[in-house]
Design a protein around this motif. Structure first.
Motif, PDB file in Angstrom:
ATOM      1  N   LEU A  47       1.111  -1.337  10.418  1.00 36.17           N
ATOM      2  CA  LEU A  47       1.475   0.077  10.018  1.00 36.17           C
ATOM      3  C   LEU A  47       1.602   0.698  11.439  1.00 36.17           C
ATOM      4  CD1 LEU A  47       1.599   2.512   8.150  1.00 36.17           C
ATOM      5  CD2 LEU A  47      -0.840   3.180   8.752  1.00 36.17           C
ATOM      6  N   PHE A  48       3.004   1.058  11.479  1.00 35.18           N
ATOM      7  CA  PHE A  48       3.390   1.685  12.566  1.00 35.18           C
ATOM      8  C   PHE A  48       4.117   2.929  12.412  1.00 35.18           C
ATOM      9  CE2 PHE A  48       6.531  -1.587  11.871  1.00 35.18           C
ATOM     10  CZ  PHE A  48       7.781  -1.039  12.098  1.00 35.18           C
ATOM     11  N   LYS A  65       0.955  -1.293  -0.095  1.00 39.72           N
ATOM     12  CA  LYS A  65      -0.133  -0.089  -0.115  1.00 39.72           C
ATOM     13  C   LYS A  65       0.834   1.298   0.060  1.00 39.72           C
ATOM     14  CE  LYS A  65      -3.688  -1.999   2.529  1.00 39.72           C
ATOM     15  NZ  LYS A  65      -4.689  -1.971   3.677  1.00 39.72           N
ATOM     16  N   PHE A  66       0.284   2.528  -0.513  1.00 40.74           N
ATOM     17  CA  PHE A  66       0.842   3.704  -0.552  1.00 40.74           C
ATOM     18  C   PHE A  66      -0.100   4.693  -0.037  1.00 40.74           C
ATOM     19  CE2 PHE A  66       2.196   7.321  -3.508  1.00 40.74           C
ATOM     20  CZ  PHE A  66       2.954   8.138  -2.651  1.00 40.74           C
ATOM     21  N   TYR A 119       9.808  -4.463   5.529  1.00 33.39           N
ATOM     22  CA  TYR A 119       9.350  -3.256   5.997  1.00 33.39           C
ATOM     23  C   TYR A 119       9.784  -2.191   5.010  1.00 33.39           C
ATOM     24  CZ  TYR A 119       9.473  -5.680  10.692  1.00 33.39           C
ATOM     25  OH  TYR A 119       9.506  -6.423  11.579  1.00 33.39           O
ATOM     26  N   TYR A 120       8.890  -1.293   4.909  1.00 34.99           N
ATOM     27  CA  TYR A 120       9.023  -0.044   4.051  1.00 34.99           C
ATOM     28  C   TYR A 120       8.559   1.172   4.692  1.00 34.99           C
ATOM     29  CZ  TYR A 120       4.683  -0.632   1.492  1.00 34.99           C
ATOM     30  OH  TYR A 120       3.235  -0.766   1.445  1.00 34.99           O
ATOM     31  N   SER A 121       9.342   2.260   4.423  1.00 29.08           N
ATOM     32  CA  SER A 121       8.939   3.625   4.656  1.00 29.08           C
ATOM     33  C   SER A 121       7.952   4.217   3.908  1.00 29.08           C
ATOM     34  CB  SER A 121      10.075   4.291   4.950  1.00 29.08           C
ATOM     35  OG  SER A 121      11.045   3.953   6.088  1.00 29.08           O
ATOM     36  N   ASP A 122       6.734   4.646   4.166  1.00 31.47           N
ATOM     37  CA  ASP A 122       5.729   5.384   3.432  1.00 31.47           C
ATOM     38  C   ASP A 122       5.992   6.705   3.768  1.00 31.47           C
ATOM     39  OD1 ASP A 122       3.554   6.549   2.439  1.00 31.47           O
ATOM     40  OD2 ASP A 122       2.267   4.888   2.585  1.00 31.47           O
ATOM     41  N   VAL A 173       5.289   3.258   8.972  1.00 33.75           N
ATOM     42  CA  VAL A 173       6.227   2.103   8.525  1.00 33.75           C
ATOM     43  C   VAL A 173       5.266   1.009   8.336  1.00 33.75           C
ATOM     44  CG1 VAL A 173       8.118   0.526   9.011  1.00 33.75           C
ATOM     45  CG2 VAL A 173       8.215   3.077   9.702  1.00 33.75           C
ATOM     46  N   ARG A 174       5.114   0.268   6.976  1.00 36.45           N
ATOM     47  CA  ARG A 174       4.613  -0.734   6.727  1.00 36.45           C
ATOM     48  C   ARG A 174       5.276  -2.000   6.775  1.00 36.45           C
ATOM     49  NH1 ARG A 174      -0.488   1.377   4.681  1.00 36.45           N
ATOM     50  NH2 ARG A 174      -0.329   3.346   3.875  1.00 36.45           N
TER      51      ARG A 174
END
Length: 345
Positions: free
Chosen positions: A242-243, A198-199, A218-221, A226-227
Motif C-alpha cells: 500500500l503506497f 481490501k477497502f 494496482y487500484y486506487s482506494d 494505492v493498493r
C-alpha cells in the motif's frame, strides 16, 4: 495573533516554493466534447497503421456511450457505441482467442445501471457478450452490485484474459472480483475465478490498472492509498503493498502504466483535487515527482509508449478533463516534463 500571521505567511511561501518545482505541460490535442460527462479512456493501437489508432472514452450517464476519437481528437461516429447506461471505466487488450483460427482485439467496459460489463470487438465494434455479463450477482446488498472500475489482465504465458471489476461501493474485504473471459462453441462467457482486495471504507474504488508483463494489479482506494496485488489468481490474494498514502490531497483517481522497458517506466496517477499527476517508479513504486497537465478534476487516464506515427513518435498519454473531453499529450514531451521536474527539485 502575530505568530499566527507569520505561520500563515510561512505556509504560503513554502506552498509557492513547492509549486515552482512542478513542471506544467499543456495538451497537444483536446478532443471534441461528449454529450454528458467524460470519465475514463483506453487507447487502441492500430496494428496496420499506428497513425490511425483510436482513443476510446466513456461518457457516464444513463444515455451514455463509449466515444471513439482519432488522434486529432475528432469523434469517429462509426466506432462510437451509444445508448449505454452509465458506462464508467473501459480497458482493452489484443488478440483475444475466439476460435482456434480467429483472434480479435477487444474492449471491455462497465455498464453500471444494468449491473453488468460489456465486451466488444475492435475495430469492427461488434458485441461479443450477448447483451452483457452480469457481475457481483452473489452480493446481498443492491448497492454492492453496481460495477464501476474495470481493467483487463492478459496473462503473457497462459494467454488467459481476465476482467478485474470494481464496484461503486462494497465490503472491506473482497471488494474486487476477477473473471476469466472464455470463448468456446457456445460463444463468449465470463467465469468468476476469485474475490480479493481490501477497502478502507473511506470513499470508493474506481481506478484499476494492470501491469501484464510484471504481473501486478494496482487500484486506487480513494482518500487512502494505492493498493498492489498479484494479477495471477494462483499467486494468492495477499496484498503486496500500500503506497501513496500521504501523496494526495484527497481523491486518488486514474492510474496509467507507462512502460519504457522490460521493468522500467512510470505509474502516473491522478491527484484529482490538487489538479496534478503523481509519478511513481514502475519497478519500486517509489514516488518520483508530480506534474501539472492543466486538466481539471481528472478521473481516468491511459498511456501507450509505442510510436503512433510522426505526430506522436513515442506514444501518447490521455487524461479525462472535466469539460466533457479528453486531453492528449505526446508521451515524449511528458517524459521530458517528468525529468525536468526531477531536476528542479
Amino acid at each position: 495573533m502575530k505568530s499566527i500571521f507569520y505561520s500563515i505567511l510561512l505556509l504560503a511561501v513554502c506552498s509557492c516554493q513547492q509549486n515552482t518545482n512542478i513542471v506544467t505541460l499543456p495538451p497537444d490535442v483536446i478532443t471534441e466534447t461528449t454529450l454528458n460527462d467524460t470519465d475514463d479512456p483506453a487507447i487502441w493501437v492500430n496494428p496496420k497503421d499506428a497513425s490511425q489508432s483510436i482513443i476510446f472514452g466513456t461518457d457516464k450517464e444513463t444515455n451514455g456511450g463509449i466515444y471513439a476519437f482519432d488522434l486529432q481528437g475528432k469523434i469517429i461516429e462509426a466506432k462510437t457505441i451509444r445508448n449505454i447506461e452509465r458506462p464508467n471505466n473501459v480497458d482493452l487488450t489484443y488478440n483475444f482467442t475466439l476460435t482456434d483460427s480467429t483472434k480479435t482485439d477487444i474492449i471491455a467496459f462497465t455498464e453500471r445501471e444494468k449491473n453488468q460489463v460489456r465486451v466488444f470487438s475492435v475495430p469492427d465494434m461488434q458485441p461479443l457478450d450477448g447483451g452483457g455479463f452480469k457481475v457481483f450477482t452473489d452480493a446481498t446488498q443492491p448497492d454492492f452490485q453496481a460495477p464501476m472500475g474495470i481493467a483487463i489482465y492478459h496473462a503473457p504465458v497462459s494467454d488467459k484474459v481476465y476482467l478485474i471489476v470494481g464496484r461503486k461501493t462494497g465490503p472491506k474485504e473482497n471488494y474486487l472480483y476477477q473473471y476469466e473471459l472464455v470463448a468456446n462453441a457456445s460463444g463468449v462467457q465470463l467465469h468468476l475465478v476469485r474475490k480479493f482486495g481490501k477497502f478502507s471504507g473511506k470513499k470508493e474504488i474506481e481506478a484499476i490498472a494492470v501491469d501484464n508483463e510484471m504481473g501486478f494489479i494496482y487500484y486506487s482506494d480513494e482518500q487512502h492509498g494505492v493498493r498492489k496485488y498479484h494479477a495471477d489468481p494462483e499467486k494468492g490474494n495477499a496484498e503486496i503493498s500500500l503506497f501513496g498514502t500521504t501523496d494526495f490531497e484527497s481523491d486518488i483517481e486514474g492510474i496509467a502504466i507507462a512502460k519504457t522497458g522490460a521493468a522500467s517506466g512510470y505509474l502516473i496517477i491522478s491527484d484529482q483535487q490538487r489538479g496534478l499527476f503523481n509519478v511513481y517508479d514502475r519497478k519500486t513504486n517509489a514516488f518520483i515527482t508530480a506534474v501539472n497537465l492543466t486538466t481539471l478534476e481528472t478521473d481516468g487516464c491511459d498511456v501507450v509508449t509505442t510510436p503512433l506515427g510522426s505526430a506522436f513518435p513515442k506514444g501518447i498519454f490521455v487524461a479525462m478533463n472535466d469539460a466533457k473531453n479528453f486531453y492528449v499529450y505526446d508521451f515524449g514531451k511528458l517524459e521530458q516534463a517528468i525529468l525536468n521536474s526531477i531536476q528542479k527539485k
